[in-house]
Motif scaffolding. Structure first.
Motif, short mmCIF file in Angstrom:
data_model
loop_
_atom_site.label_atom_id
_atom_site.label_comp_id
_atom_site.label_asym_id
_atom_site.label_seq_id
_atom_site.Cartn_x
_atom_site.Cartn_y
_atom_site.Cartn_z
N MET A 172 0.81 -1.18 0.00
CA MET A 172 0.00 0.00 0.00
C MET A 172 0.86 1.26 0.00
N PHE A 173 1.94 1.24 0.76
CA PHE A 173 2.78 2.42 0.86
C PHE A 173 3.71 2.59 -0.34
N PHE A 174 3.91 1.53 -1.11
CA PHE A 174 4.87 1.57 -2.20
C PHE A 174 4.20 1.55 -3.57
N ILE A 175 3.00 2.04 -3.66
CA ILE A 175 2.25 1.99 -4.92
C ILE A 175 2.97 2.80 -6.00
N ASN A 176 3.39 4.01 -5.70
CA ASN A 176 4.02 4.88 -6.68
C ASN A 176 5.52 5.03 -6.42
N LYS A 177 6.15 4.01 -5.87
CA LYS A 177 7.56 4.10 -5.50
C LYS A 177 8.44 4.32 -6.74
N ASP A 178 8.15 3.66 -7.82
CA ASP A 178 8.96 3.83 -9.04
C ASP A 178 8.89 5.27 -9.54
N LYS A 179 7.71 5.83 -9.53
CA LYS A 179 7.54 7.22 -9.98
C LYS A 179 8.29 8.18 -9.07
N VAL A 180 8.24 7.93 -7.78
CA VAL A 180 8.96 8.78 -6.83
C VAL A 180 10.46 8.67 -7.05
#
Length: 87
Positions: free
Chosen positions: A1-9
């Motif tokens: 849940m916390f790493f949904i947009n980790k790649d984008k970040v």
């Protein structure tokens, strides 16, 4: 849940870092990262006898119990039929 947009970040952080660093510093850092990655790849390709021994022991620990249970089952079936044949 916390790493949904980790790649984008991670991509955004890399872009910000590239804009804030000078081109010379960025080139040095990229060269340093490439050298580190090359060293990691070289270390990953080296297999020693300890690696082979560790993997062999791990495989034996996983497969041996199943193998022993199968052998015990075959022995029990064999003894059952031998017992039934002698009645």
């Amino acid at each position: 849940m916390f790493f949904i947009n980790k790649d984008k970040v991670d991509e955004d952080v890399e872009k910000i870092r590239q804009y804030t660093l000078g081109s010379e510093q960025l080139q040095k850092e990229l060269k340093k990262e490439a050298d580190l990655q090359k060293k990691r790849n070289d270390l990953a390709e080296e297999w020693t006898w300890k690696d082979v021994l560790a993997m062999t022991i791990a495989i034996i620990e996983v497969i041996l119990p199943y193998f022993l249970v199968m052998i015990a089952g075959m022995v029990l079936v064999f003894l059952y039929f031998m017992w039934r044949a002698n009645l």
